[in-house]
Design a protein around this motif. Sequence first.
Motif, PDB file in Angstrom:
ATOM      1  N   SER A  41       4.458   2.915  12.303  1.00  0.00           N
ATOM      2  CA  SER A  41       4.379   3.204  10.865  1.00  0.00           C
ATOM      3  C   SER A  41       4.390   1.896  10.090  1.00  0.00           C
ATOM      4  O   SER A  41       4.656   0.838  10.648  1.00  0.00           O
ATOM      5  N   ALA A  42       4.175   1.998   8.813  1.00  0.00           N
ATOM      6  CA  ALA A  42       4.231   0.825   7.944  1.00  0.00           C
ATOM      7  C   ALA A  42       5.674   0.326   7.847  1.00  0.00           C
ATOM      8  O   ALA A  42       6.624   1.096   7.965  1.00  0.00           O
ATOM      9  N   GLY A  44       9.239  -0.602   6.781  1.00  0.00           N
ATOM     10  CA  GLY A  44      10.207  -0.197   5.750  1.00  0.00           C
ATOM     11  C   GLY A  44       9.609   0.758   4.726  1.00  0.00           C
ATOM     12  O   GLY A  44       9.066   1.798   5.066  1.00  0.00           O
ATOM     13  N   THR A  47       4.895   2.041   2.340  1.00  0.00           N
ATOM     14  CA  THR A  47       4.027   3.114   1.838  1.00  0.00           C
ATOM     15  C   THR A  47       4.430   3.526   0.421  1.00  0.00           C
ATOM     16  O   THR A  47       3.582   3.687  -0.456  1.00  0.00           O
TER      17      THR A  47
HETATM   18 MG    MG Z   1       6.802   5.194   6.580  1.00  0.00          MG
END
Ligand code: MG
Length: 426
Positions: A41-42, A44, A47
């Motif tokens: 995921s991105a 921290g 997003t």
């Molecule tokens: Mg996230």
Amino acid sequence: MGLVVQKYGGSSVADAESIKRVARRIVETRNAGHEVVVVVSAMGDTTDDLIELAEQVTPVPSGRELDMLLTAGERISMALLAMAIEALGADAQSFTGSQAGVITDAAHNRARILDVTPDRVRAALDEGSVAIVAGFQGVSRTSRDITTLGRGGSDTTAVALAAALGAEVCEIYTDVDGVFTADPRIVAKARKIERIGFEDMRELASSGSRVLLDRCVEYARRHGIPIHVRSSFSGLPGTIVGGAGRERPAGGEKERAIITGVAHDTTGARITVVGVPDRPGATARIFRALADAEITVDMSARAGSTSPLGPVDIAFSLPRAALARALDILASLREEVGFEAVHHDKETAKISLVGAGLRSNAWVTTALFAALDACGADIEAIATSEARISVVTGSERIAEAVRAVHTAFGLDSDAAEAVVYAGSGR
Ligand code: MG
Ligand code: ASP
């Protein structure tokens, strides 16, 4: 040894140190002889920050450009993670969702995966590399545009890749040690569940448990992919999600109920349409207009109205994020349908008891209401099935309510099991 898919959420890769820590874990798995595909995921809150940035530029960014923007978050983490793995002397190659063959429909911001053709991922593994794939994104077959799967969608990417590659397990690394009998962020005495069936997990997820999203669980169930939910911080074994779940013990005339856990959801709002005329189609017209706008409603009820205009009031819950749109739609329907007014409550909460045999055991409902009553939580709406009882209540006392219900059903753990290692919940 087989192929393992590991997914790391934003809180596990929040900064350079965390990325290096995750890289070490990946290389360990690789060195133990597994082929490893990583979905990331991105970093921290990236997003959220990107969404905020877009909203500063325009209040309603286009879906296509928002997807272009948000997918950049996962591109950053995938490249950094590949670099960190290479720095440890192992080979790694990162891929965007599109490069990894994640094919979706064309619905921006909430695309569905239609097919996964991970040829390049397979080739990278064959070359001895760890393959890193950007979570939550794909490419539309028809429009050829980049899409995202909706918030929290990286889990679904991981399960979809696991299915397409024939992985033996999909490990989802998060900031808690597994799936708990309640959210460990508010219930310190929550108990870690060692094994949970797909159906129970889906009920928990669709009732607001944030540890896995229902779409991801459903994908795993359909493809028979076991999920291991665990912490990237502790290395402890977590929760295995898979199979049919527990057998209910026989007890007397009716089989006894099983209580799996308590979920809560504070992301909802509630609307009451007052004085709806009792003519055929009026209620259907309202719900059709909401469905056409893809607003999912839940916990709906019809009751006799206090208005002279019509005999019924219709109340329902919906995601708070859709409230403004729903109110606009209802305003535009008012004349046509002929109702009197629309009331809304922005801050409602839902608490759900998940298990088996819940409706056929009356004591369950009685004990639930008693626990809510004792902590002063009101009851605005109720829905029951064998697998779940949900109650809509005000949001102010929700934490107390969850703790009270958890205690009332004997779910409290004596040991301090519920450790939260990071703050973001993913
Ligand atoms: Mg996230
Ligand atoms: N980064 C995306 C989000 O925050 C996807 C994910 O975390 O699964 O929603």
